[in-house]
Enzyme design. Sequence first.
Site, short mmCIF file in Angstrom:
data_model
loop_
_atom_site.label_atom_id
_atom_site.label_comp_id
_atom_site.label_asym_id
_atom_site.label_seq_id
_atom_site.Cartn_x
_atom_site.Cartn_y
_atom_site.Cartn_z
N HIS A 516 8.89 -4.84 1.34
CA HIS A 516 9.45 -6.42 0.64
C HIS A 516 8.98 -7.40 1.73
CE1 HIS A 516 12.94 -4.27 -1.65
NE2 HIS A 516 11.84 -4.01 -2.05
N ASN A 561 16.17 -7.01 -3.30
CA ASN A 561 14.98 -6.68 -3.67
C ASN A 561 14.03 -7.82 -4.41
OD1 ASN A 561 17.12 -4.84 -4.38
ND2 ASN A 561 15.84 -3.30 -3.85
C1 LIG Z 1 9.44 3.40 -2.69
C2 LIG Z 1 9.47 1.94 -3.28
C3 LIG Z 1 10.66 1.43 -3.65
C4 LIG Z 1 10.62 0.01 -4.19
N1 LIG Z 1 11.87 -0.36 -4.83
C5 LIG Z 1 11.97 -1.51 -5.35
C6 LIG Z 1 13.02 -1.89 -5.96
O1 LIG Z 1 14.13 -1.37 -6.25
N2 LIG Z 1 13.23 -3.13 -6.32
C7 LIG Z 1 12.32 -4.13 -6.28
O2 LIG Z 1 12.47 -5.51 -6.52
N3 LIG Z 1 10.97 -3.79 -5.65
C8 LIG Z 1 10.97 -2.62 -5.14
N4 LIG Z 1 9.50 -2.08 -4.66
C9 LIG Z 1 8.61 -3.07 -4.40
C10 LIG Z 1 8.09 -3.40 -5.73
O3 LIG Z 1 7.35 -2.29 -6.38
C11 LIG Z 1 6.99 -4.50 -5.30
O4 LIG Z 1 7.86 -5.70 -5.17
C12 LIG Z 1 6.32 -4.89 -6.66
O5 LIG Z 1 5.50 -3.98 -7.30
C13 LIG Z 1 5.27 -5.92 -6.48
O6 LIG Z 1 4.51 -6.32 -7.63
P1 LIG Z 1 3.04 -7.02 -7.54
O7 LIG Z 1 2.39 -6.97 -8.77
O8 LIG Z 1 3.15 -8.33 -6.68
O9 LIG Z 1 2.12 -6.12 -6.36
P2 LIG Z 1 1.82 -4.56 -6.30
O10 LIG Z 1 2.80 -3.59 -7.35
O11 LIG Z 1 1.69 -4.07 -4.85
O12 LIG Z 1 0.44 -4.45 -7.26
C14 LIG Z 1 -0.72 -5.09 -6.74
C15 LIG Z 1 -1.88 -4.32 -7.32
O13 LIG Z 1 -3.10 -4.86 -6.87
C16 LIG Z 1 -4.00 -4.27 -6.61
N5 LIG Z 1 -5.04 -4.69 -5.58
C17 LIG Z 1 -5.01 -4.77 -4.12
N6 LIG Z 1 -6.01 -5.49 -3.95
C18 LIG Z 1 -6.92 -5.67 -4.79
C19 LIG Z 1 -8.04 -6.16 -4.90
N7 LIG Z 1 -8.93 -6.68 -3.70
N8 LIG Z 1 -8.64 -6.24 -6.16
C20 LIG Z 1 -8.10 -5.58 -7.28
N9 LIG Z 1 -6.87 -5.27 -7.18
C21 LIG Z 1 -6.15 -5.14 -5.94
C22 LIG Z 1 -3.62 -2.87 -5.94
O14 LIG Z 1 -4.11 -1.74 -5.96
C23 LIG Z 1 -2.03 -3.00 -6.69
O15 LIG Z 1 -2.32 -2.00 -7.83
C24 LIG Z 1 9.64 -0.81 -4.03
C25 LIG Z 1 8.27 -0.28 -3.78
C26 LIG Z 1 8.23 1.19 -3.41
C27 LIG Z 1 6.98 1.51 -3.02
#
Ligand SMILES: Cc1cc2nc3c(=O)[nH]c(=O)nc-3n(C[C@H](O)[C@H](O)[C@H](O)COP(=O)(O)OP(=O)(O)OC[C@H]3O[C@@H](n4cnc5c(N)ncnc54)[C@H](O)[C@@H]3O)c2cc1C
Length: 624
Positions: A516, A561
Amino acid sequence: MAPAKDLQFHRIHEESNISEFDVFIAGSGPIGATFARCLVDAGYNVLMVELGDQDTRIPGEHKKNEIEYQKDIDRFVKVIQATLSVVSIPRSQTIVPTLGPAAWTAKDPDQMWITNGRNHFQGEHNNLGAEAVTRGVGGMSTHWTCATPEFLKGLERPVIFTDTAKDDAEWKILYESARSLIGTSETEFKHSIRHNVVLEALQQAYPNRGVKALPLACHRLPGNSPYVQWHAANDIYGDMFDESAKHKLNKDKVKRGYFKLLTNTRCTRFELDTGATAGHRVGLVEVQDLLAARLVSESSSPEIDFYIKAKAYVVAAGELANPQILANSGFGATTDRKVHIIPNLVSSLVMAFCQIALLQVRITYHNTIQHENPWWKAAVADHKKRFGGVDPLPIPFQDPEPQVTIPASLERPWHTQIHRDAFSYGEVGPSLDSRIVVDLRFFGMQEGVPENKMIFQKGFKDAYGMPQPTFEYTPTAKHAEETQRMMNDMTDVANKLGAYLPKSEPQFMTPGLALHLGGTTRLGLGQHMGKTVANFNSQVWNFSNLFVGGNGTIPTPFGANPTLTSMCLALRAAYKIAQSLKDGFSPALDSEAMHPTPASWLSWTTDPNDPNFPIHAREVHREI
Ligand SMILES: Cc1cc2nc3c(=O)[nH]c(=O)nc-3n(C[C@H](O)[C@H](O)[C@H](O)COP(=O)(O)OP(=O)(O)OC[C@H]3O[C@@H](n4cnc5c(N)ncnc54)[C@H](O)[C@@H]3O)c2cc1C
């Protein structure tokens, strides 16, 4: 405007017959999904690109829903570990002392390998050693824990409006919508013996600390099944990938916009429109077809690199990749540039995350059998009847796990999870019955200081050809003091529940393990323009059509989170994009007043009669 490179437009323009998309989104995780869902349902056409592949049957689904992991949660630890790629590995960790002397190795330690996140420039003492990314449709939500608490007002929750009543009202409506969109609940474990044992023990021990069920994005399957369905990005996309729902009308009878997700496609860089008359304007985005790139020897060529054109551009590629893409666009944060057009990009990083402490205890189950609840008595009686001769525990084998939290407070600024879950740490040995184990995960918070930052060295790339991040992180004295108190609190809580599990005594985990990371693309009020990247519409300062999404936008320290809060900020930003698509885009200036998000923009999330109301309980048995 003449493009900087001699590249073709991506074939998607021809296939879709759209010469300029309304919105381009980089990243298909829950935040990209939130932007897409709002804008497509409002009638705008959206093109999304995702670096990774689709590796679940339903795009962006939680992998933990597989029966194999529902039956044995500890097996899921390996899945999480496999999908996380650590981003910055110090040089020392690349040295293998046991390597046979005959094997090749670099003679000069300064020239050790620099592939796959091994980072020549990364110090060991100031690394975020566990900070990692997940690449694939749905991003990290395909494995997340689903904990979706609200941020604590006055500490964690960012201030969008200085008028408190206005700020409270804005967060109320945003949180309500985000909770409904991801499907958060506090009641899915109410018929679990273990959950109630832990909950009641802690409520008795700490009557004034608001001990309650951990809010989780999931729903229990019908018939009080022992299984829950865990929610992920697919719950946000809803029916957007359904061919039959392509032309769905929203409540205002507006037809759903075109939506396409290109997987295995890297968002490489944004290109400025040099003809923009005021502020900065992104004119094009360069993407790379990673499947085609396998067949081409050049790392960059017109056969694999293409332009995509849109009116608005959103980076929602996660808190690490967002600044990577912006830095790769020449906007800031690289060591070679004198002038940064986004000056505060990770340069005053809010290390709004913590060190987690972990502890596992054996719960003591006194009074379990005597409990008065009819469902509880019946469950124990049934279990004893069937297994009494062989199982000494008065708890059904499939009793759901405990999911409890003691929320953060101003006096105790740490988030707590007292539960059983897979994570990339905390494996129970196979000899132990999982029913008698509970994990304590405490998350502290680290406020932002300019010294804590992430930088990109010129010409130094990660495995995917994007700028390699290097961390400079040192815990502040305040954070150090708070973590000591947090550890003390955790051991106190643990002792109320049972005895420590051997090899799982209280310990601090490697920094970054919470995954996070905040503050990489932080939002701020007008007066904070000099210290932030974008305003509270998530619109990058001085840009008219560039928006940021994800945990990196959170400027405040937080232990809870963050995904739910990042969704809130994305819901708000999506409204600004929709407005600008109607009224025209103008640069984000510090003088611009922020406005509350209208209830009409979000009503579909909470009105069950709305055609787009989020439905989480889907068919369980699916055909292949
Ligand atoms: C084990 C674990 C437990 C977690 N538990 C919690 C929880 O309980 N509660 C909580 O709030 N959060 C939790 N999280 C964190 C949560 O999953 C993230 O906060 C959330 O997924 C973030 O969302 P996002 O869409 O910003 O980014 P992400 O989910 O990271 O998605 C970003 C996407 O962008 C893609 N990407 C990266 N670079 C590029 C590029 N140059 N071009 C195109 N695509 C690209 C990546 O491949 C990825 O698929 C946890 C994560 C993990 C791994």
